[in-house]
Structures are given as structure tokens and as C-alpha cells.
Enzyme design. Structure first.
Site, PDB file in Angstrom:
ATOM      1  N   ASP A  52       0.656  -1.269  -0.041  1.00 56.89           N
ATOM      2  CA  ASP A  52      -0.158   0.032  -0.001  1.00 56.89           C
ATOM      3  C   ASP A  52       0.808   1.264   0.144  1.00 56.89           C
ATOM      4  O   ASP A  52       0.353   2.400   0.335  1.00 56.89           O
ATOM      5  CB  ASP A  52      -0.738  -0.120   1.255  1.00 56.89           C
ATOM      6  N   GLU A  53       2.166   1.082  -0.407  1.00 58.64           N
ATOM      7  CA  GLU A  53       2.961   2.342  -0.227  1.00 58.64           C
ATOM      8  C   GLU A  53       4.202   2.319  -1.428  1.00 58.64           C
ATOM      9  O   GLU A  53       4.633   1.057  -1.448  1.00 58.64           O
ATOM     10  CB  GLU A  53       3.373   2.897   0.873  1.00 58.64           C
TER      11      GLU A  53
END
Length: 399
Positions: A103-104
Site C-alpha cells: 500500500d505504499e
């Protein structure tokens, strides 16, 4: 001392990722406190965070803090799909993407000004694209270094955009709490607070030599550099994992040898399947242990040849577990982990003549992988694992 005079590095970080996917897919959850996971909080929405709920908190404590929270079971396939969609957006912005987790990621947009505009506009378009195409909120920090970009995204959460303007890096950084620095955990934080260091500016003011005497040479130099905004690292593309691993918490109850062996079988299955999917082989097998007093230990064994075969890795893990059995019996066991390192990027394995005439075990592994890939992970299960909870398999970045 900065890598670039222009803030061209973006740190893009999805907000409360698992919980946001649940709110996206179920409109009735939007605006409500959401907890993903039952016994332990895997993720929670910002509405739940505002009530004190945190990731890794026990479910009972979380429900006491937020009794009106909606608790939903995790859906790992949904999170993996959302991650793939978001990274597709990243790749449409720039080919220079360095994934950090599902998610990053860091993105380097240097050189895109003529065709895409300044970094701030690129970041704003990226946020709109993720919201429109994937339906998820994302926060983006923009700065001249990776460290400052990550701090900027942390400060801008949730669902925000923050650009650290050139020449104002220290003005932005120094008022922040010292805990924003990479490497400042709970122990280091207490030590720094004991010496009156509470902000990054306080830390920068005491100087490198004092920090080295307080924290050690490496940690002192590292934190002093970050406190002055120095971070020469570039966005790296195509970097592969150094090891492949998985672990399983076992709770506080006594763990029988039979249960421990079943957990190890499941972990080895998971690890070797990921290795084959990535085309990696490895030689060094590591067993990780956490005892009832929370102390940890590792045991490792290096194989004669690199492999991705389940049975070969399992045999090595069982030898390590047998050697550690007296220690486990004495101190109790609350976590088991398995990892394979010393990886070969090409997935090479030494071929051996089949003197015994047996089929190569790798063919069975591949056949099982194919069935699970098509019909799901539970389509084929070892008999010894029937009826046993194998825990969650967290979504991972492709290697």
C-alpha cells in the site's frame, strides 16, 4: 547536501488500506468505525483510530474502546487486487517506482516537468487517478529526498497532499517530534527524552558526537544525518527480496510438538510456494522462535545446493526445530517463523542424476501450485493439516 534542488520524489501511501477497501466495497460502512480482523486488529478506519483503536491491538480491547465498531473478516484477495490496481496507476505516472509494501511506494518524477508539469501537479493527478480508478483515498508527500517525502505523507494524512518546498526542508522538519525519524523506536525515544530531546530540532542541535556517545556510532550518525535533512538514497527500481519468509503467532497456551510441526509444515508450504512463483531458489534456511518471555532466537542451516523444493526446506526446518526442542520445552513458544535466504535471482538449481529412478519432487510441487493457483489455496491440503487453522496469509508484493 540534498539530492535535488527540486522536490521530485513522491511517497504515496494508501490510507487505512484494508479498512478503506472494506468501506469502498460496502457503502454502508462509510463514515463508520471499521475494524478488520477479530482476535487481533489487522487494520482499522480513521473513525476507529479516533477512538483509540490501533493496528495489532487485541480485539477485546478494541471493542471496549469502540463498542459501536463494525468488525469485518479480512479479505486478502480483495486487498491484493486493490494493490495491483493502485500500482498500475503508479506505473502510468512514471516508470521509476520503488514499492515499499502493498500500500505504499516511492515515485521519482524528475524529468517529467515538460510533459507532465511540476511534481505538485503530478502528485495531485495521481491522487485523483487512484480515487477515480480504484476508489481509495491516498496521501502523497513530495520532497527532494525519500526520507522527507515519507515524513510529509505522514504529516498530511489522511487523504492529503504536502509538498516540502526547496530551501524550507529544515523549517518543516525541525518542529516535528523526534519519533518521525527512521530508527527512533520506543527504546531510543525514551533515551532521547531523558536527555531533553523531544523534537527533530532538539536532536539536530546536540550534534553528531553527542549522539554517537549516547546511541552508538552508527545510530548517532544516521539520526544526525536525518535531522539535518541528509538522505542521498535514490528511488530504486527492480530491487528483489533478500529472503522469503512467513511466521505465525501461537498464542500463550502451551504448544505441543505435534502442533508446532503442523505450523512449520504450513509455513514451509507458504514460503516455498512464493519462491516458485517468483522463480527464486535459496540455500540458507532459518527458523525463528519467540518464547513465552518474548525473547527471540534464530537457528539456521545452509543447504548444499539452492532449492525451492518444499520437502528439502521442510527437512532442514525440522532438523533445526529438533535441535531447539529442549529450549522450547524449557521456555515455552509463542511464535514460529521460517525464512529462506541466500537467494539466487535466476532461480537456478543444481541438477542431479536420478540414480534412484524416483520422479523429481519439484514436479509434484509445481502441480500442487497449479491446482491451488486455479482453485484456491484450500483446494489441496496436506492430510496432517486437515482441520487445523493455518492463519492468514498476508498479501505480498510480487518479487
Amino acid at each position: 547536501m540534498f539530492v535535488s534542488s527540486e522536490p521530485t520524489i513522491l511517497h504515496a501511501d494508501l490510507d487505512a488500506f484494508y479498512a478503506s477497501v472494506e468501506q469502498r466495497d460496502d457503502p454502508s460502512l462509510r463514515g463508520r468505525p471499521v475494524i478488520v480482523g477479530g482476535g487481533v486488529v489487522l487494520a482499522c478506519s480513521y473513525e476507529a483510530k479516533a477512538r483509540g483503536v490501533r493496528t495489532a491491538m487485541g480485539g477485546r480491547m478494541a471493542r471496549a474502546l469502540c463498542p459501536d465498531a463494525v468488525v469485518v473478516p479480512p479479505r486478502m484477495e480483495a486487498y491484493s487486487g486493490a494493490s495491483r490496481a493502485v500500482f498500475s496507476v503508479f506505473s502510468s505516472v512514471t516508470p521509476l517506482v520503488e514499492p515499499i509494501s502493498i500500500d505504499e511506494a516511492f515515485l521519482d518524477v524528475a524529468g517529467l516537468r515538460r510533459i507532465a508539469g511540476p511534481p505538485s501537479e503530478i502528485a495531485a493527478r495521481l491522487r485523483r487517478a487512484v480515487a477515480d480508478d480504484v476508489g481509495l483515498p491516498i496521501t502523497v508527500g513530495v520532497a527532494a529526498t525519500k526520507f522527507l517525502a515519507k515524513v510529509a505523507s505522514r504529516v498530511a494524512k489522511p487523504d492529503g497532499l504536502l509538498v516540502v518546498e526547496p530551501g524550507r526542508e529544515l523549517e518543516f522538519l525541525h518542529p516535528l517530534p523526534v519519533e518521525v525519524l527512521w530508527g527512533v523506536g520506543e527504546v531510543t525515544s525514551r533515551k532521547l527524552h531523558g536527555h531533553g530531546v523531544r523534537t527533530v530540532g532538539d536532536l539536530a542541535a546536540i550534534g553528531g558526537p553527542t549522539l554517537e556517545s549516547l546511541l552508538g556510532r552508527a545510530a548517532g550518525r544516521h539520526l544526525d544525518a536525518l535531522a539535518h535533512g541528509r538522505d542521498p538514497r535514490r528511488v530504486q527500481v527492480g530491487r528483489r527480496r533478500r529472503s522469503v519468509g512467513a511466521q505465525r503467532a501461537l498464542g500463550r497456551d502451551p504448544v505441543s510438538p505435534e502442533r508446532a510441526d503442523a505450523v512449520l509444515i504450513g509455513l514451509v508450504d507458504r514460503v516455498t510456494r512464493r519462491m516458485r512463483r517468483a522463480g527464486r531458489t535459496g540455500r540458507t534456511v532459518t527458523l525463528r522462535l519467540r518464547f513465552a518471555d518474548y525473547a527471540r532466537a534464530t537457528r539456521s542451516h545452509t543447504l548444499a545446493a539452492a532449492t525451492d523444493e518444499t520437502d528439502a526446506v521442510l527437512a532442514a526446518v525440522r532438523l533445526l526445530a529438533a535441535a531447539a526442542a529442549p529450549l522450547i520445552a524449557e521456555r515455552g513458544l509463542t511464535m514460529l517463523g521460517v525464512a529462506v535466504g541466500n537467494l539466487d535471482d535466476e532461480g537456478g538449481a543444481q541438477l542431479e542424476l536420478p540414480f534412484a529412478g524416483d520422479a523429481h519432487p519439484h514436479s509434484l510441487d509445481v502441480a500442487v501450485d497449479d491446482v491451488r493457483e486455479r482453485y484456491g489455496l484450500t483446494a489441496l491440503t496436506r492430510a496432517t493439516l486437515l482441520g487445523r487453522d493455518q492463519g492468514l496469509e498476508m498479501p505480498m508484493l510480487p518479487d
